[in-house]
Scaffold this motif. Structure first.
Motif, PDB file in Angstrom:
ATOM      1  N   VAL A 454       1.082  -1.218  -0.380  1.00 53.79           N
ATOM      2  CA  VAL A 454       0.335  -0.004  -0.437  1.00 53.79           C
ATOM      3  C   VAL A 454       1.227   1.512   0.100  1.00 53.79           C
ATOM      4  O   VAL A 454       0.057   2.199  -0.802  1.00 53.79           O
ATOM      5  N   ASN A 455       1.452   1.238   0.480  1.00 58.13           N
ATOM      6  CA  ASN A 455       3.096   2.348   0.887  1.00 58.13           C
ATOM      7  C   ASN A 455       3.746   2.135  -1.185  1.00 58.13           C
ATOM      8  O   ASN A 455       4.020   3.501  -1.185  1.00 58.13           O
ATOM      9  N   PHE A 541      17.406  -1.887   3.709  1.00 58.54           N
ATOM     10  CA  PHE A 541      17.072  -1.850   2.559  1.00 58.54           C
ATOM     11  C   PHE A 541      16.371  -2.494   1.324  1.00 58.54           C
ATOM     12  O   PHE A 541      17.735  -3.492   1.487  1.00 58.54           O
TER      13      PHE A 541
ATOM     14  N   GLN B 441       8.637  16.843  -4.217  1.00 55.11           N
ATOM     15  CA  GLN B 441       8.467  15.620  -4.887  1.00 55.11           C
ATOM     16  C   GLN B 441       6.950  14.960  -4.564  1.00 55.11           C
ATOM     17  O   GLN B 441       6.096  14.657  -4.988  1.00 55.11           O
ATOM     18  N   VAL B 454      -0.890   7.081   3.448  1.00 53.98           N
ATOM     19  CA  VAL B 454      -0.212   5.954   3.998  1.00 53.98           C
ATOM     20  C   VAL B 454      -0.100   5.647   2.055  1.00 53.98           C
ATOM     21  O   VAL B 454       1.205   4.914   2.619  1.00 53.98           O
ATOM     22  N   ASN B 455      -0.850   6.027   1.017  1.00 58.48           N
ATOM     23  CA  ASN B 455      -0.801   5.479  -0.119  1.00 58.48           C
ATOM     24  C   ASN B 455       1.052   6.897  -0.812  1.00 58.48           C
ATOM     25  O   ASN B 455       1.772   6.770  -1.615  1.00 58.48           O
ATOM     26  N   LEU B 456       0.654   8.330  -0.207  1.00 60.10           N
ATOM     27  CA  LEU B 456       1.582   9.225  -0.487  1.00 60.10           C
ATOM     28  C   LEU B 456       2.808   9.568   0.174  1.00 60.10           C
ATOM     29  O   LEU B 456       3.483   9.803  -0.451  1.00 60.10           O
ATOM     30  N   ILE B 458       5.281   7.805   0.480  1.00 59.11           N
ATOM     31  CA  ILE B 458       6.670   7.208   0.223  1.00 59.11           C
ATOM     32  C   ILE B 458       7.377   8.300  -0.991  1.00 59.11           C
ATOM     33  O   ILE B 458       8.141   8.236  -0.777  1.00 59.11           O
ATOM     34  N   LEU B 459       6.240   9.279  -1.813  1.00 55.00           N
ATOM     35  CA  LEU B 459       7.022  10.039  -2.403  1.00 55.00           C
ATOM     36  C   LEU B 459       8.194  11.005  -2.162  1.00 55.00           C
ATOM     37  O   LEU B 459       8.951  11.477  -2.966  1.00 55.00           O
ATOM     38  N   LYS B 462      11.597   8.888  -0.443  1.00 64.50           N
ATOM     39  CA  LYS B 462      12.030   7.515  -2.398  1.00 64.50           C
ATOM     40  C   LYS B 462      13.047   8.666  -2.302  1.00 64.50           C
ATOM     41  O   LYS B 462      14.401   7.432  -1.536  1.00 64.50           O
ATOM     42  N   TRP B 465      15.457   7.544   0.961  1.00 61.50           N
ATOM     43  CA  TRP B 465      15.733   6.255   0.946  1.00 61.50           C
ATOM     44  C   TRP B 465      17.341   5.757   0.098  1.00 61.50           C
ATOM     45  O   TRP B 465      17.403   5.058  -0.122  1.00 61.50           O
ATOM     46  N   ASN B 466      16.611   6.453  -0.987  1.00 59.10           N
ATOM     47  CA  ASN B 466      17.395   6.068  -2.216  1.00 59.10           C
ATOM     48  C   ASN B 466      18.861   6.553  -1.681  1.00 59.10           C
ATOM     49  O   ASN B 466      19.968   5.749  -2.137  1.00 59.10           O
ATOM     50  N   GLY B 468      19.831   5.176   1.392  1.00 62.89           N
ATOM     51  CA  GLY B 468      19.647   4.481   2.647  1.00 62.89           C
ATOM     52  C   GLY B 468      19.503   5.305   3.964  1.00 62.89           C
ATOM     53  O   GLY B 468      19.814   4.635   5.090  1.00 62.89           O
ATOM     54  N   ILE B 469      19.113   7.155   3.791  1.00 60.80           N
ATOM     55  CA  ILE B 469      18.691   7.104   4.551  1.00 60.80           C
ATOM     56  C   ILE B 469      16.926   7.138   5.273  1.00 60.80           C
ATOM     57  O   ILE B 469      16.371   6.902   4.176  1.00 60.80           O
ATOM     58  N   ASP B 470      16.293   7.068   6.145  1.00 61.63           N
ATOM     59  CA  ASP B 470      15.219   7.148   6.848  1.00 61.63           C
ATOM     60  C   ASP B 470      15.543   8.015   7.694  1.00 61.63           C
ATOM     61  O   ASP B 470      15.750   8.368   8.812  1.00 61.63           O
ATOM     62  N   ASN B 493       2.073   9.644   6.612  1.00 59.25           N
ATOM     63  CA  ASN B 493       2.724   8.277   6.586  1.00 59.25           C
ATOM     64  C   ASN B 493       2.889   7.023   6.406  1.00 59.25           C
ATOM     65  O   ASN B 493       1.808   6.689   5.751  1.00 59.25           O
ATOM     66  N   GLN B 494       3.797   6.260   6.974  1.00 61.53           N
ATOM     67  CA  GLN B 494       3.967   4.600   6.167  1.00 61.53           C
ATOM     68  C   GLN B 494       3.140   4.002   7.198  1.00 61.53           C
ATOM     69  O   GLN B 494       2.078   2.682   6.098  1.00 61.53           O
TER      70      GLN B 494
END
Lengths: 600, 600
Positions: A454-455, A541, B441, B454-456, B458-459, B462, B465-466, B468-470, B493-494
């Motif tokens: 869903v993410n 990851f 983004q 929850v859908n949005l 990751i934009l 991303k 994350w690319n 390697g950080i969160d 949120n995730q």
């Protein structure tokens, strides 16, 4: 659009009349019918294709609701166009599931003047029945189990009789004993004395058996119970050949008659706990459990979870089988390109040719679903299957979509390509490129352990949404290992039910699309393995590794719309396609593939 | 790292000893304490800051669990570094919520040798208690309500005494009568005779009242019940001045003593239905409802849902107040840039200066949360607030993060900027740019009606994350209108709980970040209004319109990492910043802003 002929119309009326008479006798003002079997399967034997028999709708999903005055069919986005076509001219109203302001079947029933709703407790999960009961009781309606359809379905096909066979450990990677041992460990942790398996693929996976009972899905119809010492397989005894029986018994599996699952459950000792998935266990089976205070409900249950994480042998096999599947596809597309200008190729003859190429491949058993071979507007129906009634002739013009897959002893495949048969308009090129961008954007994702479908979904949908377009279905689904081509978990969808966390060694498809009703359909689908990318202070990851190989039509791409990163992905993918497929090709095929996988 | 001094250590021991003695007397082997008040608020009056008093942890969230041997604090990602710092040297173990393999407080309790767990039924929602009871009963543990803390908390601050005032319709856009009318319409549809309001901001919004009972949150402490003819406000009577009382009574609102909510509920007529949010209604209040078969549970409940969709007047006001807030910030940043090289500026003096600029603005009431004014490594703590104990002096080096917001009569604001105080390393520049990419983004997204947070999420995540950080927190939250700066729904949120569908006229933040413990923190936060983008055959698409205005440090950006589309967004945003702020600036300020908003 075709309409029903008079004979069919009369037949349909007759069936519904019989059903309504029966409903009246039982005091039911409505009857609700899901498109499934007692194992709550998506793909079913003909014996359980009740909705198809009753209504003429041939899709795999949906729910039919019948009252004395009305009939409604609830279908998802992937099958709604097909339903509209197939039910044209009937009094059956189509409800597109999940659409804004469209009530669910249960919500709709709540608003109707009905009191008692009938259902078959073999065909509904206990969890669905609980939800329905709650909802109905709010509206002073009741739910009562009645088996009606078998009473009016004359000439109903019998349950399939095919024998089972063992799935070799060289394919499965793990012996039945190993699998039982691992499952019993989890049962121990969960304090479960018994574990009830109801879903056909979970049983086939656990016991390393396969069958021919369901088209496109190599499973036998059976139930399973795992206990600390013994395991039990409930299956028509004549379906188990002596040799197979011996092997199963050697690892402590007892064979029982199929229907004795109910008496077996009824005899569970007092205080003995049993674990099962309430979303996959029918109300009928649940009612057989004597001490319901000792049930342990888990969604997904043990085997379903374990099956989703492919073991290294399964992965190695799957990759090999996907190369052979790619070779078949490549030969097909080359044949098509060479012959389409000559005319005389139709969707049906193309499908036949594709099957020939697939059947040539080692370990091929059968298609993993009815091949979708769809020219122009037919491809706007996501699950279109050509037949003599609607067969199109291919011309050097427009898009042609092929979504096909195979059941191989060493894996299950699912791949879609959309190719232009001649020049295509700028608009079509743009839309093809948007679908490709969506595909690549999700394929490029790096994501933290714990990320759910869903993410992820929006990564594929975003370039298409940016153009004001949407596809009314999910973006991807899990794939079984010589099992269900739609294997859950995992799943990639906007829906909150795509809540399984991605893990390494899961296999999924990525398949965004654009569907223009009456015009054309575009879908680009590959299979991907989830692999570790990197581990940092912030967590682990993961990323997707493509494992299905077939050129993506460069001629349909507008390269100006691709970013450098997207071009790189495509060039790397094509390089890999050439690398893995070329060893199996002759010189002229290689040359053809080289051109199709050229750098852009 | 500082440790507790001896006096504090003794005090802490004494408090836990008293609590444990009390627990023993009541036969409790564990006690569980949430960080909330009887209205289940995030921001609370001192009277309800029990965890702070007991443990020394000053965060707004968290749960404390005490057994005879152990104490654990469960905190989310935003507050875990702060908890580690504040609880250093205490025997309190910190559990980071939501981390892989970290048990929840309830899961942890299930594994401990405890039998009866105590809790205060005023501080837990009925829905949480149901879940806990289920879980505990699986492990043969019981749950029992006992009020313990007030018995040992000497010198506890009293409930705040501040008078309420009316929030003018020129700000709210809708009169109390209109709001009551709309709520009663929904009640009618839901067949609810009464509607119980428990959350302070929902009551303040519905009745157009405000107060001073909670720091940073302009609400009075009260309960509300809406019935078909009358509405009822339960509040200490001396808090309602005569004039306000008259106005409220004119629209059919009766004032009752605060504590009489319980007797009011107990007297509900037989068969009368009452609607409430089970996640926002305490077990204590729920137990007062006589006929629990007539409850209608809705999450979110009526006012919460309506409040989330800002009306045109609220939106107009919010935009105006965000311009003033932007002017204050701009003056602050200019002052900082001019003065930082001279030395002598500290986090505390900067915070003081920021407050001065905010207080100059029309309609400003108070900050909407304690300003986060964090230099270098302090900014790695997401909710860091400077104090005399940890105050840093600013130098011409490294990142400085300011997250501030105001409560204005015409809106609530929340904005974060991270600025470089001098040259920054290539690595910091890259990370700042990744955070900016994430921000843009998501800000660029076009999304279909029905899309959830929850859908949005990751934009925005991303690009980070690319690398390697969160960031261990959500990406965005709803914002109230002169109410809670963290207003749910919506949320980004995730987490599956971010399940509210975005709708036009909602207001949210977007605030991705990178936090390097011991080094620095980067966050870029703006507020956005959800607006319609386009309507096509495929549905209604929406997008985010930025409504908070302050330059984003161009000097911290590596432009090579931005796409053309991202640069366009930034340039357009900066153009708009200049356009809306410059009318309120003098010549030299305008010149400064022009430079800060130059095209890249």
């Amino acid at each position: 659009m075709e309409t029903l002929n008079l004979g069919k119309e009369m037949e349909l009326k007759k069936k519904f009349r019989s059903l309504r008479t029966l409903m009246q006798k039982k005091g039911l003002s409505a009857y609700i019918l899901p498109n499934t079997d007692p194992h709550l399967s998506e793909y079913k034997a003909e014996h359980w294709q009740i909705i198809k028999w009753l209504s003429g709708f041939t899709g795999a999903g949906g729910q039919l609701v019948v009252t004395q005055e009305k009939v409604g069919l609830w279908v998802g986005g992937t099958e709604s166009l097909q339903a509209e076509k197939e039910l044209q001219g009937t009094p059956i109203k189509i409800f597109k599931k999940g659409k804004h302001k469209i009530p669910t079947a249960v919500e709709w029933l709540c608003e109707q003047d009905v009191t008692k709703v009938g259902y078959n407790s073999k065909l509904f999960s206990i969890s669905t029945i609980r939800e329905m009961k709650n909802k109905f009781s709010e509206h002073n309606k009741t739910l009562e189990s009645h088996v009606l359809l078998p009473l009016i379905w004359k000439n109903r096909p019998p349950l399939p009789p095919y024998p089972i066979y063992l799935h070799d450990v060289k394919f499965t990677g793990k012996s039945t004993s190993e699998k039982l041992g691992e499952i019993r460990e989890v049962m121990h942790d969960e304090q479960a004395d018994h574990y009830l398996l109801t879903t056909l693929d979970d049983i086939a996976w656990t016991f390393n058996i396969r069958g021919h009972d369901v088209k496109c899905w190599p499973v036998p119809i059976c139930y399973g119970v795992i206990s600390p010492e013994k395991a039990h397989l409930f299956i028509k005894e004549e379906k188990v050949p002596n040799e197979e029986k011996k092997v199963l018994e050697e690892v402590g599996i007892e064979i029982h008659p199929y229907n004795s699952i109910v008496t077996h459950l009824k005899k569970l000792g007092e205080g003995e706990s049993i674990l099962f998935d309430p979303k996959k266990t029918s109300k009928w089976l649940f009612d057989s459990i004597p001490d319901q205070s000792k049930t342990i409900e888990k969604t997904p249950a043990i085997a379903t979870k374990k099956k989703a994480i492919k073991n290294p042998t399964e992965i190695k096999n799957m990759k090999k089988c996907l190369i052979r599947d790619g070779v078949a596809l490549l030969k097909f597309f080359r044949w098509l390109e060479t012959n389409v200008t000559r005319g005389e190729i139709t969707e049906l003859s193309a499908a036949e040719k594709l099957k020939e190429f697939q059947e040539e491949q080692e370990n091929f058993v059968e298609p993993s679903f009815p091949s979708i071979v769809a020219y122009k507007e037919h491809a706007a129906m996501m699950h279109y299957v050509p037949s003599s009634k609607n067969n199109s002739e291919l011309k050097s013009d427009g898009f042609f979509l092929i979504d096909s897959g195979g059941q191989y002893f060493d894996g299950t495949t699912d791949i879609t390509r959309t190719i232009p048969l001649g020049n295509i308009s700028k608009k079509k090129k743009r839309e093809f490129t948007l679908v490709l961008k969506g595909h690549i954007q999700l394929a490029l994702a790096k994501f933290l352990k714990g990320t759910k479908g869903v993410n992820l979904d929006i990564l594929a949908r975003k370039p298409i949404w940016n153009a004001g377009i949407d596809y009314k279905c999910g973006t991807g689904h899990g794939v079984g290992f010589f099992l269900n081509v739609h294997e859950n978990p995992p799943g990639i969808n906007q829906d909150l039910s795509s809540d399984t966390e991605f893990e390494e060694q899961m296999i999924t498809t990525i398949e965004p699309g654009i569907y223009k009703p009456g015009e054309y359909g575009i879908r680009i689908e590959n299979m991907f393995l989830t692999v570790e990318d990197t581990v940092t202070d912030f967590g682990e990851f993961m990323r997707f590794e493509p494992i299905s190989f077939c050129p993506i039509s460069i001629d349909a791409i507008d390269p100006k719309l691709l970013t450098k990163e997207e071009k790189n992905w495509l060039n790397n993918y094509h390089e890999r396609v050439f690398e893995v497929l070329s060893p199996y090709l002759d010189k002229s095929e290689k040359k053809w593939l080289k051109k199709k996988t050229r750098k852009i």
